[in-house]
Design an enzyme around this catalytic site. Structure first.
Site, PDB file in Angstrom:
ATOM      1  N   ARG A 146     -10.030  -0.008   8.991  1.00  0.00           N
ATOM      2  CA  ARG A 146      -9.353  -1.271   9.309  1.00  0.00           C
ATOM      3  C   ARG A 146     -10.444  -1.941  10.069  1.00  0.00           C
ATOM      4  O   ARG A 146      -9.976  -3.279  10.421  1.00  0.00           O
ATOM      5  CB  ARG A 146      -8.003  -1.081  10.035  1.00  0.00           C
TER       6      ARG A 146
ATOM      7  N   ARG B 266      11.145  -1.115  11.164  1.00  0.00           N
ATOM      8  CA  ARG B 266       9.890  -0.694  11.868  1.00  0.00           C
ATOM      9  C   ARG B 266      10.039  -1.909  13.074  1.00  0.00           C
ATOM     10  O   ARG B 266      10.195  -2.880  13.046  1.00  0.00           O
ATOM     11  CB  ARG B 266       8.677  -0.916  11.117  1.00  0.00           C
TER      12      ARG B 266
ATOM     13  N   LYS C 131       0.777  -1.231   0.005  1.00  0.00           N
ATOM     14  CA  LYS C 131      -0.082  -0.138  -0.047  1.00  0.00           C
ATOM     15  C   LYS C 131       0.816   1.045   0.015  1.00  0.00           C
ATOM     16  O   LYS C 131       0.664   2.106  -0.854  1.00  0.00           O
ATOM     17  CB  LYS C 131      -0.867   0.095   1.213  1.00  0.00           C
TER      18      LYS C 131
HETATM   19  P1  ADP Z   1       2.129  -1.825   3.129  1.00  0.00           P
HETATM   20  O1  ADP Z   1       2.245  -0.174   3.186  1.00  0.00           O
HETATM   21  O2  ADP Z   1       0.766  -2.650   2.475  1.00  0.00           O
HETATM   22  O3  ADP Z   1       2.173  -2.384   4.519  1.00  0.00           O
HETATM   23  P2  ADP Z   1       4.665  -1.581   1.779  1.00  0.00           P
HETATM   24  O4  ADP Z   1       4.423  -0.808   0.595  1.00  0.00           O
HETATM   25  O5  ADP Z   1       5.407  -1.004   3.236  1.00  0.00           O
HETATM   26  O6  ADP Z   1       3.595  -2.464   2.254  1.00  0.00           O
HETATM   27  O7  ADP Z   1       5.606  -2.763   1.167  1.00  0.00           O
HETATM   28  C1  ADP Z   1       5.935  -3.693   2.457  1.00  0.00           C
HETATM   29  C2  ADP Z   1       7.397  -4.234   1.643  1.00  0.00           C
HETATM   30  O8  ADP Z   1       7.522  -4.954   0.405  1.00  0.00           O
HETATM   31  C3  ADP Z   1       8.497  -3.178   1.617  1.00  0.00           C
HETATM   32  O9  ADP Z   1       9.689  -3.328   2.027  1.00  0.00           O
HETATM   33  C4  ADP Z   1       8.330  -2.980   0.004  1.00  0.00           C
HETATM   34  O10 ADP Z   1       9.658  -2.426  -0.550  1.00  0.00           O
HETATM   35  C5  ADP Z   1       7.919  -4.300  -0.408  1.00  0.00           C
HETATM   36  N1  ADP Z   1       7.182  -4.363  -1.698  1.00  0.00           N
HETATM   37  C6  ADP Z   1       6.073  -3.578  -2.082  1.00  0.00           C
HETATM   38  N2  ADP Z   1       5.523  -3.910  -3.294  1.00  0.00           N
HETATM   39  C7  ADP Z   1       6.326  -5.157  -3.559  1.00  0.00           C
HETATM   40  C8  ADP Z   1       6.109  -5.772  -4.702  1.00  0.00           C
HETATM   41  N3  ADP Z   1       5.294  -5.482  -5.609  1.00  0.00           N
HETATM   42  N4  ADP Z   1       7.149  -6.698  -4.820  1.00  0.00           N
HETATM   43  C9  ADP Z   1       8.060  -7.262  -3.981  1.00  0.00           C
HETATM   44  N5  ADP Z   1       8.169  -6.103  -2.703  1.00  0.00           N
HETATM   45  C10 ADP Z   1       7.284  -5.097  -2.640  1.00  0.00           C
HETATM   46  P1  AMP Z   2       0.496   0.815   8.884  1.00  0.00           P
HETATM   47  O1  AMP Z   2       1.598   1.524   9.012  1.00  0.00           O
HETATM   48  O2  AMP Z   2      -0.707   1.045   8.347  1.00  0.00           O
HETATM   49  O3  AMP Z   2       1.131  -0.939   8.726  1.00  0.00           O
HETATM   50  O4  AMP Z   2       0.138   0.568  10.770  1.00  0.00           O
HETATM   51  C1  AMP Z   2       1.083   0.391  11.529  1.00  0.00           C
HETATM   52  C2  AMP Z   2       0.066   0.289  12.872  1.00  0.00           C
HETATM   53  O5  AMP Z   2      -0.557   1.239  13.284  1.00  0.00           O
HETATM   54  C3  AMP Z   2      -0.899  -1.047  12.891  1.00  0.00           C
HETATM   55  O6  AMP Z   2      -0.644  -2.291  13.136  1.00  0.00           O
HETATM   56  C4  AMP Z   2      -2.081  -0.458  14.027  1.00  0.00           C
HETATM   57  O7  AMP Z   2      -1.381  -0.797  15.256  1.00  0.00           O
HETATM   58  C5  AMP Z   2      -1.802   1.088  13.722  1.00  0.00           C
HETATM   59  N1  AMP Z   2      -2.893   1.449  12.749  1.00  0.00           N
HETATM   60  C6  AMP Z   2      -2.755   2.124  11.616  1.00  0.00           C
HETATM   61  N2  AMP Z   2      -4.074   2.465  11.181  1.00  0.00           N
HETATM   62  C7  AMP Z   2      -4.705   1.959  11.964  1.00  0.00           C
HETATM   63  C8  AMP Z   2      -6.110   1.956  11.829  1.00  0.00           C
HETATM   64  N3  AMP Z   2      -6.953   2.401  10.652  1.00  0.00           N
HETATM   65  N4  AMP Z   2      -6.711   1.535  13.124  1.00  0.00           N
HETATM   66  C9  AMP Z   2      -6.279   1.122  14.016  1.00  0.00           C
HETATM   67  N5  AMP Z   2      -4.982   0.924  14.172  1.00  0.00           N
HETATM   68  C10 AMP Z   2      -4.254   1.469  13.059  1.00  0.00           C
END
Ligand code: ADP
Ligand code: AMP
Length: 213
Positions: free
Chosen positions: A89, A157, A13
């Site tokens: 969520r 993270r 995302k």
């Molecule tokens: P989200 O915001 O949904 O948690 P991220 O965009 O942070 O996910 O992506 C999670 C991890 O996967 C990051 O390290 C990113 O660089 C990697 N990633 C994102 N999209 C892809 C893809 N299409 N293929 C491989 N790795 C990806």
């Molecule tokens: P994310 O960066 O979207 O993966 O979110 C990291 C963490 O923040 C999640 O695991 C939750 O603990 C909290 N969080 C983010 N968005 C929400 C949401 N919409 N509702 C509740 N907790 C959230």
């Protein structure tokens, strides 16, 4: 354009949101980023959020709904549109969002749903690295920084550690289906295959969004 981007943690995302924002100029509203900023600044809200986030649990709806509604009410949103990332969520958050948008006189135009099998997510999250200076997200293997990976310039993270990841996936899988169903009923959902190269995922999203503008 007023959009949501949905998908399990690690679906991509944030990565795709950065590209959508660059091309379409919408405001990126990531509740995760908002909580991480509040944690870094050690505000009361940040300290409260940290107690949930570190365990992989969701921050309570009252808190999350409040910060999103406040952000959606700011002046730039009506001008630029928005891309909400990581919210809603829970189904209660989806209902709160419907009410907030109705109050503000804003119409949601599309929901990008990034689909990926959960078996792929552990390696995505365990390799995720974030550039300290710019906040940009990379992956040690799948998307390494062009300039090379210097450990000192990146952080991982806290909640990408395996214990929190397991809990986050459980929580998000349990809550996600009713939310997508809610938006499917409204005819807003566009499913995108997330297990493809980052650029191909973006090109699929771009095709959908170019038809919405
Ligand atoms: P989200 O915001 O949904 O948690 P991220 O965009 O942070 O996910 O992506 C999670 C991890 O996967 C990051 O390290 C990113 O660089 C990697 N990633 C994102 N999209 C892809 C893809 N299409 N293929 C491989 N790795 C990806
Ligand atoms: P994310 O960066 O979207 O993966 O979110 C990291 C963490 O923040 C999640 O695991 C939750 O603990 C909290 N969080 C983010 N968005 C929400 C949401 N919409 N509702 C509740 N907790 C959230």
């Amino acid at each position: 354009m007023n959009l949501l981007i949905m998908g399990l943690p690690g679906a991509g995302k944030g990565t795709q949101a950065a590209k959508i924002v660059e091309k379409f100029g919408v405001a990126h509203i990531s509740t995760g980023d908002m909580f991480r900023a509040a944690m870094a600044n050690q505000t009361d809200m940040g300290l409260l959020a940290k107690s949930y986030i570190d365990k992989g649990d969701l921050v309570p709806d009252e808190v999350t709904n409040g910060i999103v509604k406040e952000r959606l009410g700011q002046a730039d949103i009506k001008e630029k549109g928005f891309l909400l990332d990581g919210y809603p969520r829970t189904i209660e958050q989806a209902h709160a969002l419907d009410a907030a948008l109705a109050d503000l006189g804003i119409q949601l135009q599309g929901v990008i749903n990034i689909e990926i099998d959960s078996s792929k997510l552990l390696e995505r999250l365990s390799g995720r690295i974030i550039h300290k200076e710019t906040g940009e997200t990379f992956h040690k293997v799948f998307n390494p920084p062009a300039a090379g990976y210097n450990e000192n310039d990146y952080y991982q993270r806290e909640d990408d550690k395996p214990e929190s990841v397991k809990r986050r996936l459980e929580v998000n899988m349990a809550q996600g289906d009713p939310i997508i169903a809610h938006y499917r009923e409204k005819g807003l959902v566009h499913d995108i295959e997330g297990d493809q190269d980052i650029e191909i995922v973006f090109s699929d999203i771009d095709k959908v969004l170019s038809n919405l503008v």
